[in-house]
Write an enzyme that holds these catalytic residues in place. Structure first.
Site: not given
Length: 280
Positions: A120, A181, A207-208, A229-230
């Site tokens: 990645k 995040g 992301a986001g 993830n977050t």
């Protein structure tokens, strides 16, 4: 020839709708990041519950944790059941990212995934908003592709850059939904839609994403998968959130495959208008 499927037995229908990246087939279209969890056990339980086939590990962070003797996910996960996606997170230049990608491949070999040349690719010089550097990303991607890596570049949702990266040989394109995040969801829906429309490789929204409905939205648009993830790691209950994201991705994909109805300007009766009984 396609390599073996990393199976999630609760979603065996994936074999009828395979998720293919660089001739590897994966059962789950939900990819997970491994940072920000409170502890290793919480991360392991969340990954297991999510049914994810692919997990991404920031090589810089993993190397640091190992050097100071702390347990880390590279040692703590079963790599016979999961596919590792080394991540060049933290790299500010193309040169740094290339060096970290090579270290990532050595880690892949150590855990027994000799045929895994996935990376990645993140090149981020913007410390405030963490937007990826398009020039550095393109430069590093071209070099790594020529070295035989299966490159999955993380980009701002720019349809032109996405096509350029595809044309030089990247195996997927990973446009951000919103800043890393942030949990702001899909801010550039039209641009992501254009990328999906014009691509002949899988598009992974990365992301986001902050909630399950946003993961489902990305899949309904035709994204091949999402990386989260977050939203999971920083929820009040990561294990439950991981399960929620799993269901959202499955639901969104099925919605897309079913074919979404067209929007109409006016109401359309759900019952036939002819043959109505006349009341006298």
């Amino acid at each position: 020839m396609t390599n073996k499927i990393y199976k999630d037995k609760s979603n065996m229908s994936s074999q009828k709708d395979p998720f293919l990246v660089a001739n590897h087939s994966f059962a789950s279209r939900l990819m997970l990041g491994t940072g920000k969890y409170n502890n290793l056990n919480e991360a392991r339980k969340s990954i297991l519950t999510s049914g994810a086939s692919i997990v991404t590990v920031a090589i810089r962070r993993a190397q640091y944790a190992k050097n100071i003797g702390k347990s880390n996910l590279i040692d703590g996960l079963n790599w016979k059941k999961l596919w590792i996606l080394p991540n060049t997170a933290g790299c500010e230049t193309a040169e740094e990212a290339i060096r970290i990608a090579k270290i990532g491949y050595e880690i892949n070999k150590k855990i027994g995934q000799i045929d895994n040349k996935f990376v990645k690719l993140e090149v981020i010089s913007d410390s405030q908003y963490l937007f990826p550097d398009p020039i550095g990303t393109l430069k590093a991607a071209e070099y790594l592709v020529n070295q035989g890596f299966d490159v999955l570049p993380y980009i701002y949702p720019d349809p032109i850059l996405a096509k350029q990266l595809e044309e030089i040989g990247c195996k997927t394109i990973m446009p951000l939904g919103s800043p890393i995040g942030s949990g702001q969801g899909l801010q550039k829906v039209n641009d992501i839609a254009r990328i999906i429309e014009n691509a002949s490789v899988p598009i992974i929204v990365d992301a986001g994403i902050g909630r399950a409905s946003e993961a489902s939205q990305a899949m309904e648009m035709g994204a091949s998968g999402v990386l989260i993830n977050t939203a999971i790691a920083k929820s009040k209950n990561p294990v439950i959130m991981a399960h929620s994201m799993k269901l959202a991705v499955i639901s969104g994909r099925k919605c897309y495959l079913a074919g979404i109805m067209k929007k109409e300007k006016r109401a359309q009766p759900s019952s036939p208008t002819n043959g109505l009984l006349k009341i006298i």
